[in-house]
Design an enzyme around this catalytic site. Structure first.
Site, PDB file in Angstrom:
ATOM      1  N   GLY A 166      12.067  -3.663   8.209  1.00  0.00           N
ATOM      2  CA  GLY A 166      13.416  -3.261   8.683  1.00  0.00           C
ATOM      3  C   GLY A 166      14.416  -3.231   7.492  1.00  0.00           C
ATOM      4  N   LEU A 167      14.140  -3.883   6.551  1.00  0.00           N
ATOM      5  CA  LEU A 167      15.332  -4.065   5.642  1.00  0.00           C
ATOM      6  C   LEU A 167      14.770  -2.184   4.705  1.00  0.00           C
ATOM      7  CD1 LEU A 167      16.208  -7.151   4.437  1.00  0.00           C
ATOM      8  CD2 LEU A 167      17.508  -5.586   5.406  1.00  0.00           C
ATOM      9  N   LYS A 193       6.450   3.306  -0.512  1.00  0.00           N
ATOM     10  CA  LYS A 193       6.881   2.990  -1.432  1.00  0.00           C
ATOM     11  C   LYS A 193       7.288   4.469  -2.139  1.00  0.00           C
ATOM     12  CE  LYS A 193       6.443  -1.568  -0.626  1.00  0.00           C
ATOM     13  NZ  LYS A 193       6.362  -1.069   0.604  1.00  0.00           N
ATOM     14  N   GLY A 207      13.935  -7.812   9.097  1.00  0.00           N
ATOM     15  CA  GLY A 207      13.211  -8.866   7.995  1.00  0.00           C
ATOM     16  C   GLY A 207      13.099  -7.718   7.483  1.00  0.00           C
ATOM     17  N   HIS A 263      15.079  -5.606 -27.476  1.00  0.00           N
ATOM     18  CA  HIS A 263      16.500  -4.943 -26.431  1.00  0.00           C
ATOM     19  C   HIS A 263      16.628  -3.138 -26.505  1.00  0.00           C
ATOM     20  CE1 HIS A 263      20.957  -5.798 -26.653  1.00  0.00           C
ATOM     21  NE2 HIS A 263      21.228  -4.343 -27.387  1.00  0.00           N
ATOM     22  N   GLY A 291      -7.542   0.461   4.598  1.00  0.00           N
ATOM     23  CA  GLY A 291      -7.044  -0.088   4.925  1.00  0.00           C
ATOM     24  C   GLY A 291      -4.903   0.228   5.249  1.00  0.00           C
ATOM     25  N   GLU A 322     -14.778   0.498  10.824  1.00  0.00           N
ATOM     26  CA  GLU A 322     -13.486   0.621  10.695  1.00  0.00           C
ATOM     27  C   GLU A 322     -13.427   1.565  11.853  1.00  0.00           C
ATOM     28  OE1 GLU A 322     -10.434   0.773  10.547  1.00  0.00           O
ATOM     29  OE2 GLU A 322     -10.585   0.131   9.498  1.00  0.00           O
TER      30      GLU A 322
END
Length: 440
Positions: free
Chosen positions: A170-171, A52, A167, A427, A41, A33
């Site tokens: 960007g979004l 996120k 894309g 439910h 990674g 690496e």
């Protein structure tokens, strides 16, 4: 020259998966690496997880500084865990340096203060992808221009953020930074927003983003950037001029192969720079494999990990997986609320000659939307009229990123849409929407 059973170039999630499986069989492995900040990674350090975290904390109304600190803390912890897992493995030698090919099965590692030559019968390339930049005047010289990795390192949130490219990346960044309070302008060169997606759903996404006060400029090609005092001046082809505190270039990524010196091997790349492979992800050189983003195509961590498992099974003799047998690949865009898709859109299905049935279900029509106080979004399904098989779904709204995987499993197993239509589920949950979505 040191000899190994296997050499892995790049320490991503696929590399870790292969290393773990090979060393369990007592293979001696060299893992290379080039950047100590990238152990584990892109997903661990600059992609899936850190972005996120920012999205989650922005949605939870946490401040930018607090979210950035948590992002950095979690990233460092995960990176250290990845490093330790390989460092403690007695069958792995971890090299922090730049690995490149000297020949088909010999790798040169530049360790800064010295060079090492390594040889192995089996070599695995997991070097991922890098940002791709469009030909915009002043892009290299102008301060305040960032890629998605660099933007995440800013200690202060830009009050005005321009994003070139609408894309997935960007979004996501537009949604995240708008929730933190940035005034975001999104530049799309095409005439349609999300041109590859269902029109009804794309329009719904656009409306939600605009409700976040994100300005979306269509048919807006950036031609020049420059500095004006401490800001970035962005000019477009139609003579538009804009001032930003920062500009994110999110115009896609390309296979990260520039430093590998593939020209010294018999490895073949395609016109976009992706390494060409066969059904077992083997390159034109016997026992040299490529996995993940470096192949081009889908650039998702879960593809890389699946690639790694396929390769490991093949190398270790199991050989019950093939690339050509990989079934429907879902993807999600972590805007708020989330967007996800698997399979064909209505127009794609018709172009392929299918007779189709379609239906739309609105999130606002569910009991769950009352509970979470969020009626935004809609789900669309496309099915084969003749066989009743599901051809694709596009989901926008609460839990889209989770529920798309249920549909993917139904599609993989040729389960008719009527099965989801008739399911009895608990439910009140969002998956109840499938009862109405597939009521065609």
């Amino acid at each position: 020259m040191k000899k190994y059973d296997a050499i892995i170039i790049g320490f991503g999630q696929g590399a870790r998966t292969i290393a773990t499986k090979l060393t369990a069989k007592k293979w001696k492995v060299a893992l290379i690496e080039k950047n100590e900040l990238m152990y584990g990674g892109s997903c661990v350090n600059i992609g899936c997880i850190p972005t996120k975290i920012l999205e989650h904390d922005a949605r939870e109304k946490k401040g930018y500084a607090a979210a950035l600190k948590r992002r950095n803390d979690v990233t460092q912890r995960n990176r250290n865990t990845e490093f330790t897992s390989m460092q403690k493995n007695e069958w792995v030698d971890l090299y922090t340096g730049t690995g490149s090919f000297k020949s088909n099965h010999v790798i040169t590692v530049d360790l800064g203060d010295r060079m090492e030559e390594l040889e192995a019968e089996y070599i695995f390339i997991d070097t991922g992808s890098e940002s791709s930049y469009p030909p915009i005047e002043g892009l290299k010289e102008t301060k305040g221009i960032y890629n998605s990795t660099e933007l995440q390192t800013l200690p202060e949130m830009p009050k005005k953020l321009g994003i070139i490219g609408a894309g997935n990346i960007g979004l996501e960044f537009a949604s995240i930074y708008a929730m933190f309070g940035s005034k975001v302008t999104l530049f799309e060169t095409g005439e349609q927003f999300m041109p590859k997606e269902e029109r009804e759903v794309a329009e719904a996404v656009q409306h939600v983003l605009e409700d976040k006060e994100i300005t979306i400029k269509l048919h807006a090609k950036a031609t020049k950037v420059s500095n004006e005092k401490n800001q970035v001046r962005l000019e477009t082809e139609d003579d538009g001029e804009f001032l930003f505190d920062a500009v994110l270039v999110a115009t896609g990524r390309k296979p990260n192969t520039a430093y590998l010196k593939l020209e010294k091997t018999d490895i073949v790349v395609d016109e976009k720079g992706g390494i060409q492979v066969n059904d077992f992800l083997e390159t034109a050189v016997e026992h040299v494999f490529a996995l993940g983003d470096v192949r081009g195509g889908y650039q998702f961590t879960y593809i890389t990990i699946n690639d790694a498992k396929l390769i490991a099974d093949h190398v270790l003799g199991k050989r019950d997986r093939k690339l050509s047998e990989r079934q429907h690949v879902p993807y999600a865009i972590f805007i708020e609320p989330s967007f996800a898709r698997v399979g064909l859109t209505e127009s794609e299905a018709k172009k392929q000659g299918y007779q189709v049935l379609t239906n739309i279900a609105y999130v606002g029509g569910t009991t769950r939307s009352d509970i979470i106080n969020d009626t935004r979004g809609l789900y669309k399904a496309v099915v084969n009229k003749e066989t009743h098989e599901i051809l694709g779904v596009t989901l926008f709204g609460d839990q889209a990123h989770e529920l798309v995987n249920q549909v993917k499993m139904a599609m993989d197993n040729q389960i008719p849409y009527t099965y989801l239509r008739n399911q009895v589920v608990n439910h009140p949950v969002m998956s109840e929407i499938f009862n109405s979505l597939f009521d065609m």
